[in-house]
Design a protein around this motif. Structure first.
Motif, short mmCIF file in Angstrom:
data_model
loop_
_atom_site.label_atom_id
_atom_site.label_comp_id
_atom_site.label_asym_id
_atom_site.label_seq_id
_atom_site.Cartn_x
_atom_site.Cartn_y
_atom_site.Cartn_z
N GLY A 97 -67.94 -49.23 27.59
CA GLY A 97 -67.58 -48.14 28.47
C GLY A 97 -66.09 -47.90 28.56
O GLY A 97 -65.66 -46.97 29.25
N GLY A 98 -65.27 -48.72 27.89
CA GLY A 98 -63.84 -48.45 27.87
C GLY A 98 -62.93 -49.61 28.19
O GLY A 98 -61.72 -49.53 27.98
N ALA A 99 -63.46 -50.73 28.72
CA ALA A 99 -62.61 -51.87 29.04
C ALA A 99 -62.29 -52.67 27.78
O ALA A 99 -63.05 -52.67 26.81
N ASP A 100 -61.14 -53.34 27.80
CA ASP A 100 -60.79 -54.27 26.73
C ASP A 100 -61.27 -55.68 27.06
O ASP A 100 -61.66 -56.43 26.17
N PHE A 101 -61.23 -56.00 28.35
CA PHE A 101 -61.54 -57.35 28.82
C PHE A 101 -62.43 -57.25 30.04
O PHE A 101 -62.08 -56.57 31.02
N ALA A 102 -63.61 -57.88 29.99
CA ALA A 102 -64.54 -57.89 31.11
C ALA A 102 -64.49 -59.27 31.74
O ALA A 102 -64.88 -60.26 31.12
N TRP A 116 -63.13 -57.61 23.60
CA TRP A 116 -63.10 -57.17 22.21
C TRP A 116 -62.27 -58.16 21.41
O TRP A 116 -61.24 -58.67 21.88
N ARG A 117 -62.66 -58.42 20.20
CA ARG A 117 -61.99 -59.41 19.36
C ARG A 117 -60.50 -59.12 19.21
O ARG A 117 -59.67 -60.03 19.13
N ALA A 133 -50.23 -57.84 28.71
CA ALA A 133 -50.35 -57.01 27.50
C ALA A 133 -50.75 -55.57 27.82
O ALA A 133 -50.81 -54.73 26.92
N GLY A 134 -51.05 -55.30 29.09
CA GLY A 134 -51.44 -53.94 29.47
C GLY A 134 -52.85 -53.58 29.05
O GLY A 134 -53.19 -52.40 28.94
N LEU A 135 -53.70 -54.58 28.83
CA LEU A 135 -55.08 -54.32 28.43
C LEU A 135 -55.90 -53.86 29.63
O LEU A 135 -55.60 -54.18 30.77
N ARG A 136 -56.94 -53.10 29.34
CA ARG A 136 -57.80 -52.58 30.40
C ARG A 136 -58.81 -53.65 30.81
O ARG A 136 -59.60 -54.10 30.00
N VAL A 137 -58.77 -54.02 32.09
CA VAL A 137 -59.60 -55.10 32.61
C VAL A 137 -60.60 -54.56 33.61
O VAL A 137 -60.26 -53.74 34.45
N GLN A 138 -61.84 -55.01 33.51
CA GLN A 138 -62.84 -54.67 34.52
C GLN A 138 -63.50 -55.95 35.01
O GLN A 138 -63.98 -56.76 34.22
N GLU A 139 -63.51 -56.14 36.31
CA GLU A 139 -64.19 -57.30 36.88
C GLU A 139 -65.69 -57.06 36.95
O GLU A 139 -66.13 -55.96 37.26
N ILE A 140 -66.44 -58.11 36.65
CA ILE A 140 -67.90 -58.06 36.64
C ILE A 140 -68.43 -59.03 37.69
O ILE A 140 -68.14 -60.24 37.62
N PRO A 141 -69.17 -58.56 38.69
CA PRO A 141 -69.75 -59.49 39.67
C PRO A 141 -70.65 -60.50 38.97
O PRO A 141 -71.51 -60.12 38.17
N PRO A 147 -51.35 -49.20 34.02
CA PRO A 147 -52.53 -49.48 34.85
C PRO A 147 -53.57 -50.24 34.04
O PRO A 147 -54.03 -49.76 33.01
N ALA A 148 -53.89 -51.44 34.50
CA ALA A 148 -54.75 -52.31 33.68
C ALA A 148 -56.15 -52.45 34.24
O ALA A 148 -57.10 -52.60 33.48
N MET A 149 -56.29 -52.44 35.56
CA MET A 149 -57.58 -52.68 36.15
C MET A 149 -58.38 -51.39 36.23
O MET A 149 -57.88 -50.36 36.68
N ILE A 150 -59.61 -51.42 35.74
CA ILE A 150 -60.51 -50.28 35.83
C ILE A 150 -61.27 -50.40 37.14
O ILE A 150 -61.90 -51.42 37.41
N THR A 151 -61.20 -49.39 37.96
CA THR A 151 -61.89 -49.46 39.24
C THR A 151 -63.39 -49.35 39.06
O THR A 151 -63.87 -48.74 38.10
N GLY A 152 -64.12 -49.94 39.99
CA GLY A 152 -65.58 -49.91 39.90
C GLY A 152 -66.12 -51.18 39.27
O GLY A 152 -65.41 -51.92 38.61
#
Length: 270
Positions: free
Chosen positions: A135-140, A188-189, A215-223, A262-267
């Motif tokens: 869905g667009g994150a680099d790191f979950a 992602w690798r 590194a400015g990667l897009r991060v999304q937290e997963i419950p 902005p690194a953290m993806i909301t939601g």
């Protein structure tokens, strides 16, 4: 719609016309993916726990990479009996960080998931991590304290320590983490080229969390819900490993917040 993401029902009909190397893997009734997913499991004397761990892994994953930390029990034999196609990596060094680095190097998938071998993590949650990535994150990043997460394993002292360390990382590196010292993550690798891991112990998860933000990667937290270890005794030592985590935080050069994209993806993904 992303080329990695397709409705599973539609692609099931079309899969015969897709070249073998790009076949979609049905993940759920609403999701199918093309990227192969590798699951890395560092293990040392976890023969009794592996049946529980392997049972929860989705059948659509591409490969399982077991990193054996010189086990003296039947860890490797049990893994091969449970999954004959398992890739076994013999760890040459010591420590969880060293094991994960060795496992990552052996992965062939585009998406890498790291999960513990003690039965504390539910492999069924992998779909949430993968969904965040396609869905667009680099790191979950798994979080026991995000809405919907939880833990059966942490003592009040460990919770307090984790909270203090998380607050320190957020303040120093401009992150917005709710959990820091948790080993259930996916990425992602290509992220490995950005974060250059170089530590051997339990502090590896903290180092990853810091460097993806730097590194400015897009991060999304997963419950995520952490269960108690099923068999055996953990090698984690709260004070000793907490000090090692703190040293990593202090050693890493801080980043000015205004310089970080902005690194953290909301939601959250459920």
């Amino acid at each position: 719609m992303s080329s990695f993401l397709r409705p599973a029902k539609t692609e099931t009909k079309a899969v015969a016309r897709i070249p073998a190397q790009t076949q979609y893997r049905p993940v759920s009734s609403h999701l199918a993916i093309t990227p192969p997913v590798s699951v890395v499991i560092p293990a040392m004397n976890e023969a009794e726990n592996l049946p529980y761990v392997f049972k929860t892994l989705p059948d659509w994953i591409h490969e399982v990479v077991l990193v054996d930390g010189n086990s003296t029990d039947d860890t490797v034999q049990v893994a091969r009996e449970l999954r004959p196609d398992v890739t076994v990596v013999k760890q040459r060094g010591k420590g969880k960080g060293d094991a994960l680095i060795s496992g990552f190097a052996a992965c062939t998938g585009e998406i890498i998931v790291m999960i513990d071998a003690d039965g504390s993590a539910d492999g069924g949650e992998i779909v949430s991590y993968v969904s965040a990535l396609v869905g667009g994150a680099d790191f979950a990043k798994g979080s026991r304290f995000a809405n919907g997460g939880g833990t059966d394993d942490m003592t009040p002292i460990r919770k307090l320590g984790n909270r203090v360390l998380t607050t320190l990382v957020n303040a120093k590196f401009g992150a917005r983490y709710t959990d820091l010292c948790y080993g259930y993550n996916a990425f992602w690798r290509h992220c490995l080229d950005e974060i250059a891991l170089d530590c051997a112990g339990f502090e590896v998860e903290t180092l990853m969390n810091i460097r993806v933000v730097k590194a400015g990667l897009r991060v999304q937290e997963i419950p995520s819900h952490e269960y108690n270890r099923i068999h055996g005794v953990s090698n984690l030592r709260a004070v000793r490993d907490g000090i090692r985590v703190l040293k990593v935080i202090l050693r890493e050069r801080g980043t000015r917040k205004r310089a970080v994209r902005p690194a953290m993806i909301t939601g959250e993904v459920s």
